[in-house]
Write a protein that holds these residues in place. Sequence first.
Motif, PDB file in Angstrom:
ATOM      1  N   UNK A 175      14.457 -14.760 -51.082  1.00 23.13           N
ATOM      2  CA  UNK A 175      15.133 -15.535 -52.133  1.00 23.13           C
ATOM      3  C   UNK A 175      16.587 -15.822 -51.793  1.00 23.13           C
ATOM      4  N   UNK A 176      17.274 -14.844 -51.189  1.00 23.84           N
ATOM      5  CA  UNK A 176      18.691 -15.043 -50.902  1.00 23.84           C
ATOM      6  C   UNK A 176      18.902 -16.172 -49.906  1.00 23.84           C
ATOM      7  N   UNK A 177      18.031 -16.265 -48.896  1.00 22.35           N
ATOM      8  CA  UNK A 177      18.154 -17.346 -47.920  1.00 22.35           C
ATOM      9  C   UNK A 177      17.970 -18.703 -48.575  1.00 22.35           C
ATOM     10  N   UNK A 178      16.935 -18.819 -49.373  1.00 19.27           N
ATOM     11  CA  UNK A 178      16.646 -20.110 -49.995  1.00 19.27           C
ATOM     12  C   UNK A 178      17.701 -20.475 -51.033  1.00 19.27           C
ATOM     13  N   UNK A 179      18.150 -19.483 -51.786  1.00 24.88           N
ATOM     14  CA  UNK A 179      19.124 -19.767 -52.842  1.00 24.88           C
ATOM     15  C   UNK A 179      20.483 -20.153 -52.264  1.00 24.88           C
ATOM     16  N   UNK A 180      20.916 -19.464 -51.204  1.00 25.21           N
ATOM     17  CA  UNK A 180      22.254 -19.672 -50.669  1.00 25.21           C
ATOM     18  C   UNK A 180      22.330 -20.819 -49.687  1.00 25.21           C
ATOM     19  N   UNK A 181      21.247 -21.141 -49.003  1.00 30.67           N
ATOM     20  CA  UNK A 181      21.334 -22.106 -47.914  1.00 30.67           C
ATOM     21  C   UNK A 181      20.337 -23.257 -48.008  1.00 30.67           C
ATOM     22  N   UNK A 182      19.069 -22.908 -48.087  1.00 26.71           N
ATOM     23  CA  UNK A 182      18.041 -23.939 -47.979  1.00 26.71           C
ATOM     24  C   UNK A 182      18.161 -24.958 -49.108  1.00 26.71           C
ATOM     25  N   UNK A 183      18.275 -24.485 -50.336  1.00 26.51           N
ATOM     26  CA  UNK A 183      18.384 -25.404 -51.472  1.00 26.51           C
ATOM     27  C   UNK A 183      19.623 -26.269 -51.349  1.00 26.51           C
ATOM     28  N   UNK A 184      20.721 -25.688 -50.869  1.00 22.26           N
ATOM     29  CA  UNK A 184      21.974 -26.436 -50.747  1.00 22.26           C
ATOM     30  C   UNK A 184      21.883 -27.509 -49.671  1.00 22.26           C
ATOM     31  N   UNK A 185      20.974 -27.319 -48.693  1.00 21.86           N
ATOM     32  CA  UNK A 185      20.853 -28.292 -47.607  1.00 21.86           C
ATOM     33  C   UNK A 185      19.706 -29.279 -47.833  1.00 21.86           C
ATOM     34  N   UNK A 186      19.195 -29.335 -49.032  1.00 30.41           N
ATOM     35  CA  UNK A 186      18.159 -30.332 -49.342  1.00 30.41           C
ATOM     36  C   UNK A 186      18.722 -31.723 -49.089  1.00 30.41           C
ATOM     37  N   UNK A 187      17.921 -32.552 -48.419  1.00 33.84           N
ATOM     38  CA  UNK A 187      18.392 -33.870 -48.034  1.00 33.84           C
ATOM     39  C   UNK A 187      18.919 -33.915 -46.614  1.00 33.84           C
ATOM     40  N   UNK A 188      18.944 -32.764 -45.965  1.00 35.58           N
ATOM     41  CA  UNK A 188      19.428 -32.679 -44.592  1.00 35.58           C
ATOM     42  C   UNK A 188      18.278 -32.533 -43.598  1.00 35.58           C
ATOM     43  N   UNK A 189      17.111 -33.078 -43.928  1.00 31.32           N
ATOM     44  CA  UNK A 189      15.943 -32.877 -43.071  1.00 31.32           C
ATOM     45  C   UNK A 189      16.191 -33.315 -41.635  1.00 31.32           C
ATOM     46  N   UNK A 190      16.978 -34.392 -41.450  1.00 32.72           N
ATOM     47  CA  UNK A 190      17.196 -34.915 -40.101  1.00 32.72           C
ATOM     48  C   UNK A 190      17.996 -33.961 -39.241  1.00 32.72           C
ATOM     49  N   UNK A 191      18.715 -33.037 -39.850  1.00 38.66           N
ATOM     50  CA  UNK A 191      19.567 -32.129 -39.082  1.00 38.66           C
ATOM     51  C   UNK A 191      19.233 -30.672 -39.414  1.00 38.66           C
ATOM     52  N   UNK A 192      18.005 -30.419 -39.822  1.00 37.13           N
ATOM     53  CA  UNK A 192      17.572 -29.061 -40.141  1.00 37.13           C
ATOM     54  C   UNK A 192      16.165 -28.838 -39.571  1.00 37.13           C
ATOM     55  N   UNK A 193      15.989 -27.736 -38.873  1.00 39.01           N
ATOM     56  CA  UNK A 193      14.680 -27.355 -38.327  1.00 39.01           C
ATOM     57  C   UNK A 193      14.380 -25.934 -38.798  1.00 39.01           C
ATOM     58  N   UNK A 194      13.138 -25.699 -39.180  1.00 40.40           N
ATOM     59  CA  UNK A 194      12.711 -24.370 -39.616  1.00 40.40           C
ATOM     60  C   UNK A 194      11.770 -23.796 -38.560  1.00 40.40           C
ATOM     61  N   UNK A 195      12.127 -22.623 -38.062  1.00 42.14           N
ATOM     62  CA  UNK A 195      11.337 -21.963 -37.026  1.00 42.14           C
ATOM     63  C   UNK A 195      10.719 -20.705 -37.623  1.00 42.14           C
ATOM     64  N   UNK A 196       9.377 -20.642 -37.595  1.00 41.24           N
ATOM     65  CA  UNK A 196       8.669 -19.427 -38.020  1.00 41.24           C
ATOM     66  C   UNK A 196       8.435 -18.601 -36.764  1.00 41.24           C
ATOM     67  N   UNK A 206      -3.890 -16.581 -40.131  1.00 38.54           N
ATOM     68  CA  UNK A 206      -2.724 -16.086 -40.873  1.00 38.54           C
ATOM     69  C   UNK A 206      -1.499 -16.962 -40.603  1.00 38.54           C
ATOM     70  N   UNK A 207      -1.352 -17.397 -39.357  1.00 37.65           N
ATOM     71  CA  UNK A 207      -0.225 -18.240 -39.006  1.00 37.65           C
ATOM     72  C   UNK A 207      -0.305 -19.579 -39.739  1.00 37.65           C
ATOM     73  N   UNK A 208      -1.501 -20.168 -39.757  1.00 36.97           N
ATOM     74  CA  UNK A 208      -1.681 -21.443 -40.454  1.00 36.97           C
ATOM     75  C   UNK A 208      -1.390 -21.298 -41.941  1.00 36.97           C
ATOM     76  N   UNK A 209      -1.794 -20.170 -42.521  1.00 37.44           N
ATOM     77  CA  UNK A 209      -1.550 -19.931 -43.941  1.00 37.44           C
ATOM     78  C   UNK A 209      -0.056 -19.776 -44.210  1.00 37.44           C
ATOM     79  N   UNK A 210       0.653 -19.072 -43.328  1.00 32.37           N
ATOM     80  CA  UNK A 210       2.112 -18.896 -43.498  1.00 32.37           C
ATOM     81  C   UNK A 210       2.838 -20.230 -43.379  1.00 32.37           C
ATOM     82  N   UNK A 211       2.427 -21.044 -42.411  1.00 31.33           N
ATOM     83  CA  UNK A 211       3.072 -22.352 -42.232  1.00 31.33           C
ATOM     84  C   UNK A 211       2.861 -23.227 -43.465  1.00 31.33           C
TER      85      UNK A 211
END
Length: 546
Positions: A175-196, A206-211
Amino acid sequence: MSVGTTQARQGLGGRLAALARIVELGPGRVEPALLAESGRLLLRAGERLKLSSDHTVVALAGGTGSGKSTLFNSISGLELSPTGVRRPTTARTHACVWGLDGAGPLLDWLQIQWRHRFARASALDRGEGRLNGLILLDLPDHDSIRALTDTEADRLIQVADLVVWVLDPQKYADASTHRRYVTDLAGHEAVTIFVLNQSDRLDEDELAECVADLDGLLRREGVEHPVIVTTSAITGSGVGELTSVLAETVSERRAAVQRLEADLDRLTLRLAKAVPADGDPAPSSSLDDARRIGLTDALCDAVGVPAVGEAMENVYAARSAEWVGWPYGRWIAGLRPDPLNSLRLGDLRDEIRGLTGGSVSAQPAEVDTAVQALADGLTSGMHEAWQNGIRDAARSRVAQLPQVLSEELSEVAPRLDRVPGWWRLLLVWQYLLVVLFLAGLVWVGVALAYGVFGLGTPPEALEFFADVTSLPWVGLMMFSVLGLGALTALASRNFVVLGAGNERDALEREMRRRVGGVAESMVIEPVERELTRYNEFYSAMRSLRG
């Protein structure tokens, strides 16, 4: 630099110029915190655009234990960032640079310590010339218990051209990651990559389910088209795919501009929500004639211009009777109660000067109402902040307005003791007729005394006047004198009334001119400056939206 990148930078420059204008015009209309954030973005954008456009700053961000340092080492091909088994943490940002030329000032701006800068100088090394221009940062853990590193991570996440969020299968929904960073960077898809990362800990299902779960979570938080890459820094799975994504971003040389554009887009939405332009179309920066005339009329009523004109006309007409009226009529009227005294016209000049020069000349409440009515008519449909701005501009000098109006009009207050030259000539003419009438009476008296009643022999000097045969002619002369005097008085009276009307019109025109001048300088000009500010602000808002 490609043509597309050059055009993108030019477009960004125009939007930044518009934002600078908004920051300049916004105080008092936009929340200070939002203006401060806009100022910081302008400063950051100006600094970044002056630095190397051939380098792309990519930040690896993640929480403790996500494996980002191991992934950093895997991409760089070197053991540059320390890793550990027991609560591994990255205390300082490490940077790996592909292509050192021009990177120094950019690394200084990023505040990367010299001892934590590493170079991949050979474009042939491991065939990674495709990464030339990449500055890869391994940020401190954003959830570290060390406040210093947490602050450094926050700072670099805000300035990096591209942010790669490294998440692990166990804490990707933290929750802390999403609340402090991810939500604030909404709209930045072109300059944001998420690595699992650490995908080796999961089987294929399990990997497909997590993704899928991560994709749904990101979309719910406003990331419309998330880019998700699965990797394992230990087995090397997915590292090549991530490297290819980074290489493509670096080759395009657009990440820095895209990041600033994304920040501008987010800020634009907040500005548009904070001060929406409800009015359509925008008001003119200049007041139309109808509003100017309406304000002048209202202020003339407040200062009593019609009353002054009417009083001047009445007194002018009343005083003229002393000069151009038939004296006999005035003498007879003098035997009756003086209507001028009942009208208190004797001191009316002082009262009129008091009307235009004293504290009661312009009624403050009426002046305030007139100014408020103008402001209300202009602000329909505006946002409350701009409504208040227009009202404040209109009322900026309303406290001084009554006094200024009084001083202006006192200079043109009518001189009620003024006597026109033609009045004096008529007075002489009327008294000449009085003398002629009195001479006729003497003539008649002499003729009756000596010619009719035979009181004796008249003196030689009066022999001509004692002739009784002259009595009809003398009577005719006296009747003519009376008629001529009455006719002169009547004609003069008409001229006086006409002149009084003209004087009143001239006085009211001059007073209206002066009232209009005061209204222009003390009310209209401040309002027009605020309207100009309003239109320039929303013109800048339109430019900011691109």
